[in-house]
Write a protein that holds these residues in place. Structure first.
Motif, PDB file in Angstrom:
ATOM      1  N   MET A   1       0.873  -1.310   0.097  1.00 52.17           N
ATOM      2  CA  MET A   1      -0.122  -0.020   0.026  1.00 52.17           C
ATOM      3  C   MET A   1       0.999   1.362  -0.001  1.00 52.17           C
ATOM      4  SD  MET A   1      -3.173  -0.881   2.457  1.00 52.17           S
ATOM      5  CE  MET A   1      -2.497  -1.365   3.865  1.00 52.17           C
ATOM      6  N   LYS A   2       0.312   2.399  -0.382  1.00 55.89           N
ATOM      7  CA  LYS A   2       0.967   3.632  -0.305  1.00 55.89           C
ATOM      8  C   LYS A   2       0.668   4.294   1.233  1.00 55.89           C
ATOM      9  CE  LYS A   2       0.523   6.713  -3.744  1.00 55.89           C
ATOM     10  NZ  LYS A   2      -0.356   7.461  -4.739  1.00 55.89           N
ATOM     11  N   HIS A  24       6.093  -2.047   1.363  1.00 58.20           N
ATOM     12  CA  HIS A  24       4.966  -0.752   1.480  1.00 58.20           C
ATOM     13  C   HIS A  24       5.665   0.283   0.798  1.00 58.20           C
ATOM     14  CE1 HIS A  24       1.850  -3.016   3.508  1.00 58.20           C
ATOM     15  NE2 HIS A  24       2.627  -3.337   4.613  1.00 58.20           N
ATOM     16  N   GLN A  25       5.023   1.150  -0.118  1.00 58.67           N
ATOM     17  CA  GLN A  25       5.446   2.182  -0.599  1.00 58.67           C
ATOM     18  C   GLN A  25       5.292   3.490   0.244  1.00 58.67           C
ATOM     19  OE1 GLN A  25       3.723   3.681  -4.392  1.00 58.67           O
ATOM     20  NE2 GLN A  25       5.182   5.384  -4.532  1.00 58.67           N
ATOM     21  N   ILE A  26       6.497   4.089   0.962  1.00 59.49           N
ATOM     22  CA  ILE A  26       6.453   4.965   1.873  1.00 59.49           C
ATOM     23  C   ILE A  26       6.428   6.346   1.215  1.00 59.49           C
ATOM     24  CG2 ILE A  26       7.232   6.044   3.957  1.00 59.49           C
ATOM     25  CD1 ILE A  26       6.236   3.181   4.324  1.00 59.49           C
ATOM     26  N   VAL A  27       5.283   6.954   0.710  1.00 62.61           N
ATOM     27  CA  VAL A  27       5.311   8.072  -0.009  1.00 62.61           C
ATOM     28  C   VAL A  27       6.017   9.348   0.679  1.00 62.61           C
ATOM     29  CG1 VAL A  27       3.856   7.133  -1.881  1.00 62.61           C
ATOM     30  CG2 VAL A  27       3.117   8.302   0.254  1.00 62.61           C
ATOM     31  N   CYS A  76      -0.215  13.435  -1.608  1.00 62.94           N
ATOM     32  CA  CYS A  76       0.700  12.039  -1.510  1.00 62.94           C
ATOM     33  C   CYS A  76      -0.380  10.875  -2.001  1.00 62.94           C
ATOM     34  CB  CYS A  76       1.226  12.084  -0.319  1.00 62.94           C
ATOM     35  SG  CYS A  76       2.686  12.944   0.521  1.00 62.94           S
ATOM     36  N   ASP A  77      -1.683  11.282  -1.596  1.00 60.79           N
ATOM     37  CA  ASP A  77      -2.711  10.445  -2.030  1.00 60.79           C
ATOM     38  C   ASP A  77      -2.540   9.003  -1.629  1.00 60.79           C
ATOM     39  OD1 ASP A  77      -5.088   9.653  -3.422  1.00 60.79           O
ATOM     40  OD2 ASP A  77      -3.942   8.851  -4.768  1.00 60.79           O
ATOM     41  N   PRO A  78      -2.130   9.000   0.060  1.00 60.65           N
ATOM     42  CA  PRO A  78      -2.258   7.609   0.400  1.00 60.65           C
ATOM     43  C   PRO A  78      -3.088   6.767   0.707  1.00 60.65           C
ATOM     44  CG  PRO A  78      -2.145   9.283   2.189  1.00 60.65           C
ATOM     45  CD  PRO A  78      -2.445   9.892   0.969  1.00 60.65           C
ATOM     46  N   ASP A  79      -2.830   5.318   0.720  1.00 61.77           N
ATOM     47  CA  ASP A  79      -3.866   4.354   1.236  1.00 61.77           C
ATOM     48  C   ASP A  79      -4.172   4.406   2.546  1.00 61.77           C
ATOM     49  OD1 ASP A  79      -4.234   3.285  -1.523  1.00 61.77           O
ATOM     50  OD2 ASP A  79      -2.279   2.225  -1.314  1.00 61.77           O
ATOM     51  N   GLU A 183      -4.858  -4.624   4.267  1.00 60.77           N
ATOM     52  CA  GLU A 183      -4.701  -4.857   2.719  1.00 60.77           C
ATOM     53  C   GLU A 183      -5.378  -5.962   2.276  1.00 60.77           C
ATOM     54  OE1 GLU A 183      -0.787  -4.547  -0.352  1.00 60.77           O
ATOM     55  OE2 GLU A 183      -0.461  -5.500   1.653  1.00 60.77           O
TER      56      GLU A 183
END
Length: 306
Positions: A1-2, A24-27, A76-79, A183
């Motif tokens: 997830m973002k 996970h993608q740490i934005v 950042c549009d995070p999940d 998730e």
């Protein structure tokens, strides 16, 4: 997830590392601004900011989540957003940004010890067991529904520092399991139940020792405020710092606060409201920490802590 990760002290670093390692993608990382540290007051990034920079993760530095920070989070549009000891409240507008809300890792078995200093209060109050909880962040102080918990036995010699080090590692594992459940849709938050207790932030004044308290309470207080805000007493009108002690009824019979060496001079004891504690490391004003027996040997008996 973002993910957006919000955290500041060293205790949050294991969680950041665990989430990166899990794929996970740490934005972005949200952390408190640089702080002046040491005698020279050098401006220093937070431990989380330093680790994020090493991993080339964008860092947002802010002492509160204001509208400008909220806009950055929206971009950042995070999940999901994850909080581990960030150090400031998240307002409703920012809570609505991530699709899966904000998940907070808190170092207590909620609803026990809601607040800024759960580990310190658990040690000071003599709890046998503590732990960590992941919960959905709400506007209230640590009131949101819980996703998961893990337990940790409090050892007889634990300081809040040593206990928090263990919880930081096991809590990171709990956090990763929580995000995995979110998730794949196999986890749901459950409302908190049980007796509520509060753990407000401790001040320097909270570290002062009352020698009229029982020896066990003195021991717990010192361990609970070690390393922060630190244990201390007054001696000759100056603050005198104390390291952890041990319960020890050896040595002479002493009045509360009275300090005296053992017969062979190899140990130093302080009286309390119920027996003695053995002093191990002390820090007189203007000096470094040293063995208590060495310090007492240099000044002689007749010392009374205030």
């Amino acid at each position: 997830m973002k993910l957006v990760f919000a955290g500041t002290p060293a205790v949050a670093v294991p969680s950041l590392e665990a989430l990166v390692q899990a794929g996970h993608q740490i934005v972005a990382v949200l952390t408190r601004p640089d702080a002046a540290l040491g005698r020279r007051r050098v401006m220093t990034p937070s431990p989380v900011a330093q680790r994020a920079a090493e991993m080339e993760i964008p860092v947002i530095k802010a002492d509160r989540v204001d509208p400008a920070v909220t806009e950055q989070l929206e971009a950042c549009d995070p999940d999901v957003a994850v909080v581990v000891a960030y150090g400031a409240l998240v307002p409703p507008g920012a809570l609505a940004v991530p699709r899966h809300s904000w998940i907070n890792l808190h170092f207590s078995l909620l609803p026990a010890w809601r607040g800024a200093a759960p580990v310190q209060h658990a040690v000071i109050h003599g709890d046998d067991v503590t732990g960590a909880s992941t919960f959905r962040l709400e506007p209230g102080m640590d009131t949101g529904p819980v996703y998961g918990q893990m337990t940790e036995v409090i050892r007889a010699d634990d300081t809040s520092g040593s206990l928090l080090e263990r919880l930081a590692v096991s809590g990171a594992e709990l956090l990763q399991r929580t995000l995995e459940g979110l998730e794949n849709g196999t986890i749901a938050a459950v409302p908190q139940s049980g007796e509520v207790s509060m753990a407000p932030k401790l001040t320097i004044d909270d570290g002062r020792i009352d020698w009229k308290q029982p020896a066990a309470a003195v021991d717990r207080k010192i361990r609970g405020v070690t390393p922060e805000p630190g244990a201390w007493t007054m001696l000759h009108a100056e603050r005198f710092k104390l390291g952890p002690v041990t319960l020890d009824n050896g040595g002479p019979a002493l009045q509360p606060g009275q300090v005296q060496a053992s017969g062979d001079g190899k140990a130093a004891f302080a009286g309390t409201g119920s027996g003695n504690v053995r002093l191990h490391r002390v820090q007189p004003a203007g000096r470094k920490f040293m063995p208590a027996a060495d310090w007492l040997r240099g000044i002689g008996d007749g010392v009374v802590f205030q």
